[in-house]
Design a protein around this motif. Structure first.
Motif, short mmCIF file in Angstrom:
data_model
loop_
_atom_site.label_atom_id
_atom_site.label_comp_id
_atom_site.label_asym_id
_atom_site.label_seq_id
_atom_site.Cartn_x
_atom_site.Cartn_y
_atom_site.Cartn_z
N MET A 1 0.92 -29.52 7.99
CA MET A 1 0.75 -28.34 7.14
C MET A 1 1.23 -28.69 5.72
SD MET A 1 -0.09 -25.07 6.98
CE MET A 1 -0.06 -24.42 8.65
N LYS B 1 0.46 -25.59 -4.76
CA LYS B 1 0.65 -24.60 -5.82
C LYS B 1 -0.30 -25.01 -6.94
CE LYS B 1 4.14 -21.93 -8.12
NZ LYS B 1 5.53 -21.50 -8.20
N GLN C 1 -8.64 -32.51 -0.73
CA GLN C 1 -9.14 -31.17 -0.40
C GLN C 1 -8.81 -30.16 -1.49
OE1 GLN C 1 -8.37 -29.58 3.48
NE2 GLN C 1 -8.94 -31.47 4.53
N GLU D 1 -2.32 -24.11 -10.45
CA GLU D 1 -2.35 -23.25 -11.64
C GLU D 1 -3.69 -23.41 -12.34
OE1 GLU D 1 1.10 -23.43 -14.17
OE2 GLU D 1 0.11 -22.29 -15.76
N LYS E 1 -3.43 -18.14 -13.66
CA LYS E 1 -3.30 -17.67 -12.29
C LYS E 1 -2.75 -18.79 -11.43
CE LYS E 1 -6.20 -14.29 -11.15
NZ LYS E 1 -7.44 -13.61 -10.72
N VAL E 2 -1.88 -18.43 -10.50
CA VAL E 2 -1.33 -19.43 -9.59
C VAL E 2 -1.71 -19.07 -8.16
CG1 VAL E 2 0.75 -20.47 -8.66
CG2 VAL E 2 0.57 -20.04 -11.11
N TYR E 3 -2.34 -20.01 -7.47
CA TYR E 3 -2.66 -19.85 -6.06
C TYR E 3 -1.68 -20.69 -5.25
CZ TYR E 3 -7.19 -18.22 -7.79
OH TYR E 3 -8.18 -17.54 -8.44
N GLU E 4 -1.05 -20.05 -4.26
CA GLU E 4 -0.22 -20.79 -3.32
C GLU E 4 -0.99 -20.83 -2.01
OE1 GLU E 4 4.48 -20.67 -2.83
OE2 GLU E 4 3.48 -19.07 -1.73
N VAL E 5 -1.40 -22.03 -1.62
CA VAL E 5 -2.28 -22.18 -0.45
C VAL E 5 -1.56 -22.99 0.63
CG1 VAL E 5 -4.52 -23.06 0.36
CG2 VAL E 5 -4.31 -22.18 -1.97
N TYR E 6 -1.46 -22.42 1.83
CA TYR E 6 -0.95 -23.15 2.99
C TYR E 6 -2.16 -23.60 3.80
CZ TYR E 6 3.81 -21.59 2.06
OH TYR E 6 5.03 -21.38 1.48
N PHE E 7 -2.23 -24.90 4.09
CA PHE E 7 -3.41 -25.40 4.79
C PHE E 7 -3.06 -26.65 5.58
CE2 PHE E 7 -4.59 -29.09 2.06
CZ PHE E 7 -3.64 -28.91 1.07
N GLU E 8 -3.95 -26.99 6.50
CA GLU E 8 -3.78 -28.17 7.36
C GLU E 8 -4.60 -29.34 6.82
OE1 GLU E 8 -2.21 -28.64 10.32
OE2 GLU E 8 -1.70 -26.60 10.96
N MET F 1 -11.24 -27.80 -3.56
CA MET F 1 -11.12 -26.33 -3.58
C MET F 1 -11.18 -25.81 -5.02
SD MET F 1 -7.95 -25.59 -0.95
CE MET F 1 -7.82 -26.39 0.64
N LEU G 1 -11.94 -22.25 -7.01
CA LEU G 1 -10.84 -21.60 -7.72
C LEU G 1 -10.94 -21.67 -9.24
CD1 LEU G 1 -7.90 -22.75 -5.39
CD2 LEU G 1 -9.28 -20.67 -5.24
#
Lengths: 83, 83
Positions: free
Chosen positions: B2, B6, B58, B8, B41-48, B62, B67
């Motif tokens: 996992m 983060k 990846q 931006e 904008k900040v995206y916090e993405v949890y991914f495998e 994305m 994004l």
């Protein structure tokens, strides 16, 4: 003196984040193994203040008065003097 | 494994930032000596992903596919493995 504040405003945990959920869904449709997404906003503010202490006080006020919604948002910020 | 990314996403310089301009105007109406404001904008993405290298590949994808808008946005990201 001129200062630069970098202010991050994010949802308090427990509040629903529809934009984050939609983004997660779109990424999963693109076949990424995404568990969760949350979205926050960063404001970069250049402003004048008499001292670093005054600058910090002003940014905290800006957050409480305009940038963050006290019911649903958390905020944190960094300040640096710029030339 | 996992991972947490983060990401931006900000406007390329030279592109107009109506939200930043409106925010600057509102702060000046509140009597702060604000020179400029930009919003990102900040995206916090949890991914495998199978490896750190794969995770970086990846996240870059994305950004390019969903994004960030390649015409007007810049993006940068940090990745860390989470337990």
């Amino acid at each position: 003196m001129m200062y630069r504040a970098k202010i991050e405003v994010s949802l308090k945990s427990g509040h629903s984040d529809p934009e984050g959920e939609m983004t997660g869904q779109s990424l999963r449709e693109l076949k990424y193994s995404v568990k969760s997404v949350s979205v926050s906003k960063v404001y970069e503010v250049y402003f004048e203040a008499d001292s670093r202490q005054e600058a910090e006080k002003q940014v905290d006020e800006m957050c409480r008065r305009l940038l963050a919604n006290p019911t649903k948002d958390d905020y944190r910020f960094e300040i640096e003097e710029v030339k």
